[in-house]
Design an enzyme around this catalytic site. Structure first.
Site, PDB file in Angstrom:
ATOM      1  N   GLY A  72       0.807  -1.214   0.000  1.00 40.54           N
ATOM      2  CA  GLY A  72       0.000   0.000   0.000  1.00 40.54           C
ATOM      3  C   GLY A  72       0.842   1.267   0.000  1.00 40.54           C
ATOM      4  O   GLY A  72       0.552   2.225  -0.727  1.00 40.54           O
ATOM      5  N   ASN A 152      -8.367   4.035   8.212  1.00 42.97           N
ATOM      6  CA  ASN A 152      -7.794   2.909   8.944  1.00 42.97           C
ATOM      7  C   ASN A 152      -7.961   3.016  10.457  1.00 42.97           C
ATOM      8  O   ASN A 152      -7.845   2.033  11.162  1.00 42.97           O
ATOM      9  CB  ASN A 152      -6.312   2.750   8.596  1.00 42.97           C
ATOM     10  CG  ASN A 152      -5.552   4.062   8.632  1.00 42.97           C
ATOM     11  OD1 ASN A 152      -5.894   4.995   7.913  1.00 42.97           O
ATOM     12  ND2 ASN A 152      -4.550   4.144   9.471  1.00 42.97           N
ATOM     13  N   GLN A 180      -7.811  -0.109   3.160  1.00 44.27           N
ATOM     14  CA  GLN A 180      -8.732  -0.669   4.152  1.00 44.27           C
ATOM     15  C   GLN A 180     -10.039  -1.155   3.521  1.00 44.27           C
ATOM     16  O   GLN A 180     -10.792  -1.885   4.157  1.00 44.27           O
ATOM     17  CB  GLN A 180      -9.068   0.371   5.237  1.00 44.27           C
ATOM     18  CG  GLN A 180      -7.919   0.686   6.174  1.00 44.27           C
ATOM     19  CD  GLN A 180      -7.544  -0.474   7.083  1.00 44.27           C
ATOM     20  OE1 GLN A 180      -8.364  -1.322   7.423  1.00 44.27           O
ATOM     21  NE2 GLN A 180      -6.282  -0.528   7.484  1.00 44.27           N
ATOM     22  N   SER A 200      -3.471  -3.350  -0.729  1.00 45.04           N
ATOM     23  CA  SER A 200      -2.363  -4.097  -0.138  1.00 45.04           C
ATOM     24  C   SER A 200      -2.817  -5.479   0.297  1.00 45.04           C
ATOM     25  O   SER A 200      -3.879  -5.630   0.905  1.00 45.04           O
ATOM     26  CB  SER A 200      -1.833  -3.314   1.064  1.00 45.04           C
ATOM     27  OG  SER A 200      -0.842  -4.067   1.726  1.00 45.04           O
ATOM     28  N   HIS A 202      -1.817  -7.652   2.622  1.00 47.58           N
ATOM     29  CA  HIS A 202      -1.892  -8.118   4.012  1.00 47.58           C
ATOM     30  C   HIS A 202      -3.070  -7.539   4.787  1.00 47.58           C
ATOM     31  O   HIS A 202      -3.284  -7.876   5.944  1.00 47.58           O
ATOM     32  CB  HIS A 202      -0.571  -7.870   4.748  1.00 47.58           C
ATOM     33  CG  HIS A 202      -0.285  -6.446   5.109  1.00 47.58           C
ATOM     34  ND1 HIS A 202      -0.463  -5.975   6.382  1.00 47.58           N
ATOM     35  CD2 HIS A 202       0.164  -5.405   4.390  1.00 47.58           C
ATOM     36  CE1 HIS A 202      -0.103  -4.698   6.433  1.00 47.58           C
ATOM     37  NE2 HIS A 202       0.276  -4.325   5.230  1.00 47.58           N
ATOM     38  N   THR A 238      12.042  -7.982 -10.656  1.00 51.93           N
ATOM     39  CA  THR A 238      11.544  -9.329 -10.897  1.00 51.93           C
ATOM     40  C   THR A 238      10.241  -9.527 -10.134  1.00 51.93           C
ATOM     41  O   THR A 238      10.156  -9.201  -8.952  1.00 51.93           O
ATOM     42  CB  THR A 238      12.598 -10.362 -10.436  1.00 51.93           C
ATOM     43  OG1 THR A 238      13.800 -10.107 -11.156  1.00 51.93           O
ATOM     44  CG2 THR A 238      12.129 -11.782 -10.688  1.00 51.93           C
ATOM     45  N   CYS A 326       1.413   2.878  13.114  1.00 52.55           N
ATOM     46  CA  CYS A 326       2.611   3.525  12.604  1.00 52.55           C
ATOM     47  C   CYS A 326       3.090   4.618  13.545  1.00 52.55           C
ATOM     48  O   CYS A 326       4.241   4.985  13.538  1.00 52.55           O
ATOM     49  CB  CYS A 326       2.343   4.139  11.241  1.00 52.55           C
ATOM     50  SG  CYS A 326       1.242   3.145  10.264  1.00 52.55           S
TER      51      CYS A 326
HETATM   52  C1  LIG Z   1      -1.914  -0.338   5.980  1.00 47.66           C
HETATM   53  C2  LIG Z   1      -2.262   0.852   5.193  1.00 47.66           C
HETATM   54  C3  LIG Z   1      -1.361   1.401   4.255  1.00 47.66           C
HETATM   55  C4  LIG Z   1       0.022   0.836   4.056  1.00 47.66           C
HETATM   56  O1  LIG Z   1      -0.001  -0.402   3.400  1.00 47.66           O
HETATM   57  P1  LIG Z   1       1.311  -1.328   3.459  1.00 47.66           P
HETATM   58  O2  LIG Z   1       1.001  -2.453   2.552  1.00 47.66           O
HETATM   59  O3  LIG Z   1       1.476  -1.744   4.873  1.00 47.66           O
HETATM   60  O4  LIG Z   1       2.450  -0.499   2.963  1.00 47.66           O
HETATM   61  C5  LIG Z   1      -1.765   2.486   3.523  1.00 47.66           C
HETATM   62  N1  LIG Z   1      -2.983   3.043   3.692  1.00 47.66           N
HETATM   63  C6  LIG Z   1      -3.875   2.551   4.572  1.00 47.66           C
HETATM   64  C7  LIG Z   1      -5.218   3.183   4.683  1.00 47.66           C
HETATM   65  C8  LIG Z   1      -3.545   1.454   5.349  1.00 47.66           C
HETATM   66  O5  LIG Z   1      -4.426   0.983   6.237  1.00 47.66           O
END
Ligand SMILES: *Cc1c(COP(=O)(O)O)cnc(C)c1O
Length: 392
Positions: A72, A152, A180, A200, A202, A238, A326
């Site tokens: 993300g 988030n 999110q 993202s 995860h 890659t 963060c």
């Molecule tokens: C977690 C998050 C990100 C960052 O994503 P990563 O894959 O951890 O770099 C960016 N924006 C929002 C709203 C998030 O919740």
């Protein structure tokens, strides 16, 4: 480790077993470089193409508009910086909001140092963007609007369609950080007039370190990572084939199960909210009640320090968060809670609980009972609370 109750799904999620299973062959069996000519590489290439198709389909986009990134943060950085550079002959004004993730806010601050002008749009007490303020902020030299799909910290879902319409009417690019939201709510980039979208892996039970940026066909944007010709020469490196396969599998799973999952989650969410509101005095729910992610609960408890609460919750096997992950470790209160109008001293006492479909109502009972006990104990130790009680 004893049993833990994981309530920090906005920070990251568990990789789903079927996602891990889908990824495994791409580590040691089909390990070929997706850009090579031989058949082993072709297996990787095929898998990457399949994931791209699944993701494009989930957004009503075309496969050629999906670019894999390392997550993300990279997608946000790429969208904003590269668009700023590509369109600087038109202007150097960008609009964003006060409640963006730091991946957007800090990128905008970086651009400010490079001579760009940024307007930060206010939100109301519920954390919903001020659409009138947005309309007024538009100028002839505005090149980009970057406003998140869902927050988030407090889970508010923004009026994305209206924002997209304002952008479109004014010929301005619209980027949304949907990290999110993607996999949690339906998204149609056509209907919502989205030009760029970050997501993202995860955050939707996929692996960490993989994400994508949707870039609408025709948007001028340079590459962000320079090097080889991967991702149609727009993002070198890659291909992270296992990650891409995992992201595709996670997206497939998330969209198939979206409705029942969000029903389960919102039941847990609403149960938590109603018990906490009823049973703990001097607390407040943050964020909009209706326009809210199905898994998000965010409270402030007066006379409490969020960090102390987290440590005591951890002692009871409960994983939660205060402010955003963060910024934990820093003493600044959350910029999101300040933006919705909370004073500094109250914003410090926030608690975010983000559930998943794997949680149970029994767990929620244990969590509420634990929070009650902790809030009680911390308030007993607070001179401010003592004063407050004496006066009232
Ligand atoms: C977690 C998050 C990100 C960052 O994503 P990563 O894959 O951890 O770099 C960016 N924006 C929002 C709203 C998030 O919740």
């Amino acid at each position: 480790m004893d049993k833990i109750i994981y309530l920090d799904n906005a920070a990251t999620t568990k990789t789903a077993p079927q996602v891990v299973e889908a990824m495994l062959p791409y580590f040691s069996n089909y390990y070929g470089n997706a850009s090579s000519i031989y058949r082993l590489g072709a297996e990787s290439k095929k898998a990457v193409a399949k994931s791209r198709e699944v993701i494009a389909g989930s957004l009503n986009a075309d496969s050629s508009e999906i670019y894999f990134t390392a997550g993300g943060s990279e997608s946000d950085n790429w969208a904003i910086i590269a668009a700023a550079e590509a369109y600087e002959t038109k202007g150097k004004h960008i609009i964003t909001s006060r409640i963006e993730h730091h991946a957007v806010l800090h990128t905008c601050q970086y651009l400010e140092k490079k001579g760009y002008e940024i307007t930060y749009i206010d939100v109301n007490e519920e954390g919903i963007i001020d659409l009138e303020g947005l309309k007024k902020a538009v100028r002839p030299d505005t090149i980009l609007i970057s406003i998140m799909f869902a927050n988030n910290e407090i889970g508010t879902i923004q009026p994305v369609k209206e924002i997209g319409e304002i952008a479109k009417e004014n010929g301005i690019l619209f980027h949304t950080d949907a990290v999110q939201a993607y996999g949690h709510v339906p998204i149609d980039v056509e209907a919502l007039h989205i030009d760029m979208l970050s997501a993202s892996g995860h955050k939707l039970n996929g692996p960490k370190g993989i994400g994508f940026l949707y870039i609408r066909k025709g948007v001028k944007i340079r590459s962000f990572i320079h090097g080889g010709a991967q991702e149609r020469s727009r993002r070198a490196g890659t291909e992270n084939v296992p990650g891409i396969v995992g992201l595709g599998a996670a997206a497939e799973r998330a969209f198939e199960s979206m409705e029942q999952r969000s029903q389960k989650e919102s039941k847990l969410r609403d149960y938590l909210i109603s018990r906490l509101e009823k049973e703990i005095p001097y607390c407040r729910l943050n964020g909009d009640r209706e326009r809210r992610l199905s898994n998000n609960v965010n409270f402030v408890f007066r006379f409490i320090e969020g960090e102390s609460m987290l440590i005591m919750l951890d002692g009871k096997g409960i994983c939660a968060s205060s402010g955003s992950a963060c910024t934990s470790g820093s003493l600044d209160p959350s910029h999101v809670l300040l933006a919705i109008g909370l004073p500094h001293e109250i914003a410090h006492g926030s608690l975010r609980l983000t559930v998943s479909e794997e949680n149970t109502l029994e767990e929620m009972d244990y969590v509420v009972d634990s929070i009650k006990e902790i809030v009680d104990r911390l308030r007993q130790m607070s001179p401010l609370y003592e004063d407050f009680i004496k006066k009232s």
